[in-house]
Design an enzyme around this catalytic site. Structure first.
Site, PDB file in Angstrom:
ATOM      1  N   HIS A 191       3.612 -52.778-103.400  1.00  0.00           N
ATOM      2  CA  HIS A 191       4.802 -53.239-102.685  1.00  0.00           C
ATOM      3  C   HIS A 191       4.593 -54.655-102.155  1.00  0.00           C
ATOM      4  O   HIS A 191       5.463 -55.515-102.275  1.00  0.00           O
ATOM      5  CB  HIS A 191       5.116 -52.303-101.510  1.00  0.00           C
ATOM      6  CG  HIS A 191       5.930 -51.101-101.868  1.00  0.00           C
ATOM      7  ND1 HIS A 191       5.519 -50.180-102.791  1.00  0.00           N
ATOM      8  CD2 HIS A 191       7.165 -50.685-101.428  1.00  0.00           C
ATOM      9  CE1 HIS A 191       6.435 -49.230-102.890  1.00  0.00           C
ATOM     10  NE2 HIS A 191       7.450 -49.510-102.080  1.00  0.00           N
ATOM     11  N   HIS A 210      -1.106 -47.768 -96.979  1.00  0.00           N
ATOM     12  CA  HIS A 210      -2.208 -48.630 -97.363  1.00  0.00           C
ATOM     13  C   HIS A 210      -3.039 -49.006 -96.150  1.00  0.00           C
ATOM     14  O   HIS A 210      -2.560 -49.007 -95.014  1.00  0.00           O
ATOM     15  CB  HIS A 210      -1.693 -49.925 -98.016  1.00  0.00           C
ATOM     16  CG  HIS A 210      -0.974 -49.716 -99.315  1.00  0.00           C
ATOM     17  ND1 HIS A 210      -1.620 -49.500-100.503  1.00  0.00           N
ATOM     18  CD2 HIS A 210       0.359 -49.703 -99.604  1.00  0.00           C
ATOM     19  CE1 HIS A 210      -0.732 -49.353-101.470  1.00  0.00           C
ATOM     20  NE2 HIS A 210       0.472 -49.473-100.947  1.00  0.00           N
TER      21      HIS A 210
END
Length: 289
Positions: A180, A232
Site C-alpha cells: 500500500h 505492517h
C-alpha cells in the site's frame, strides 16, 4: 503500409511487450506465489497485535491511485493540445490519430509501466523475505504451546495454524515491504512531478501546489494507516514508501519525457523523436495548463 505506420506499429508492439513482461509476473505472484516460510518467537510482542480491517481498502487504493492521476493527465493533455499550434495528427494503419490520443498514450503508458515496475519490485521482496505481519498470532493461532518455558526463547520454524482462511494465511507472511505504501507513494509522487512539468496555469499561484500537497497527503495518510491498522511494522511502511518514491522519481526523470535537462536544470520537455513523421512541438505558451 507507409513508413510512419510501420514505425508507430513497431513502437506500440514493443511498448505493449515491455508492459506485459513487467505485468505478468505480478499476476503470477498473486495467483501462484508462495511466500518464504519464516518462523517466530513465542515472546515476540510485535506479532501479537489484533487483526483489523484496513482503513484504506485495496479497492479504494487502486481506484484513487489510478483514477485521479490518469483522469488529470487526460484533461491536462487535452488542454495542451487545444492551446498549442502545430501538433500534427499521426497516421497509424492508414488512419489519423488525434494528437491528444497520442500524448495520452505516451504519458499514461509510462505511468502504467512505472506502477507495474514498482509493484513487481515490492512483490519480489515480499515473497523472498516472508516477514510476518503484526497480527500474525491473531490470524494464525499457531498450534504451539507458548506457555511452555522451553518454547519461550525457541525459534519455531515448523508449525501449523489453527485457521482455514488460506488467503489470510498467505497474506500474513507478506509484511515487508508495504505494498500500500509503495503504490500510494509512486502514484502520488509521480502525479505531483507530472503536475510540476505540465500544469503551468497562471490563473492561480496556489492551485498546483495545493493539488500536489493533497496528493502527497493522501499517500502519507495511506502509509501511516498501515501501521495503525497493524497491517505492517513501521520499517515495512518506510521501506515501501521509499521504494515507491525513488521509483517515481526515476520514472519521471529518466524514463518519461516530462523533463529535459537544460543548463544543469529541469525544464518542460518538448517532444523530440527521430521518426519518419513530421515533428511537432508544443507552442510553449505559459498561460495554459
Amino acid at each position: 503500409m507507409d513508413s510512419e505506420s510501420k514505425y508507430l506499429l513497431k513502437k506500440v508492439v514493443i511498448d505493449v511487450l515491455c508492459l506485459c513482461t513487467v505485468g505478468f509476473p505480478i499476476l503470477f505472484f498473486y495467483l501462484f506465489g508462495k511466500p518464504f516460510k519464516r518462523g517466530f518467537f513465542c515472546d515476540d510482542e510485535s506479532l501479537k497485535h489484533p487483526f483489523k480491517e484496513s482503513t484504506v481498502p485495496s479497492a479504494a487504493l487502486y481506484v484513487v491511485g489510478l483514477f485521479l492521476p490518469i483522469c488529470s493527465m487526460m484533461l491536462i493533455e487535452f488542454i495542451h493540445v487545444r492551446a498549442s499550434n502545430g501538433q500534427a495528427a499521426r497516421v497509424f494503419l492508414g488512419r489519423p490519430i488525434h494528437p491528444w490520443l497520442w500524448n495520452c498514450y505516451k504519458v499514461i503508458g509510462v505511468f502504467g509501466f512505472g506502477v507495474a515496475s514498482s509493484h513487481l519490485i515490492t512483490d519480489i521482496v515480499k515473497y523472498s523475505i516472508g516477514r510476518l505481519r503484526p497480527h500474525f498470532f491473531d490470524v494464525c493461532r499457531p498450534l504451539v504451546d507458548c506457555n511452555d518455558a522451553s518454547n519461550k526463547q525457541l525459534y519455531i520454524e515448523h508449525f501449523q495454524c489453527n485457521s482455514t482462511n488460506m488467503q489470510l494465511l498467505k497474506e500474513m507472511r507478506l509484511s515487508f515491504p508495504s505494498g500500500h505504501s509503495s503504490f500510494s507513494a509512486f502514484t502520488m509522487v509521480y502525479f505531483a512531478m507530472y503536475l510540476q512539468a505540465r500544469m503551468t496555469w497562471r490563473g492561480s499561484e496556489l492551485l498546483r501546489p495545493f493539488v500536489q500537497f493533497v496528493s502527497l497527503l493522501l499517500s502519507i495518510g495511506t502509509a501511516v494507516s498501515r501501521v495503525s491498522d497493524y497491517k505492517h511494522h513501521w520499517s515495512d511502511v518506510l521501506a515501501g514508501f521509499t521504494n515507491g518514491t525513488i521509483s517515481a522519481i526515476i520514472t519521471a526523470v529518466f524514463v518519461s519525457d516530462l523533463f529535459a535537462r537544460r543548463n544543469g536544470g529541469l525544464a518542460v520537455a518538448t517532444e523530440i523523436e527521430t521518426e519518419p513523421s513530421s515533428q511537432y512541438r508544443d507552442s510553449g505558451n505559459n498561460h495554459i495548463i
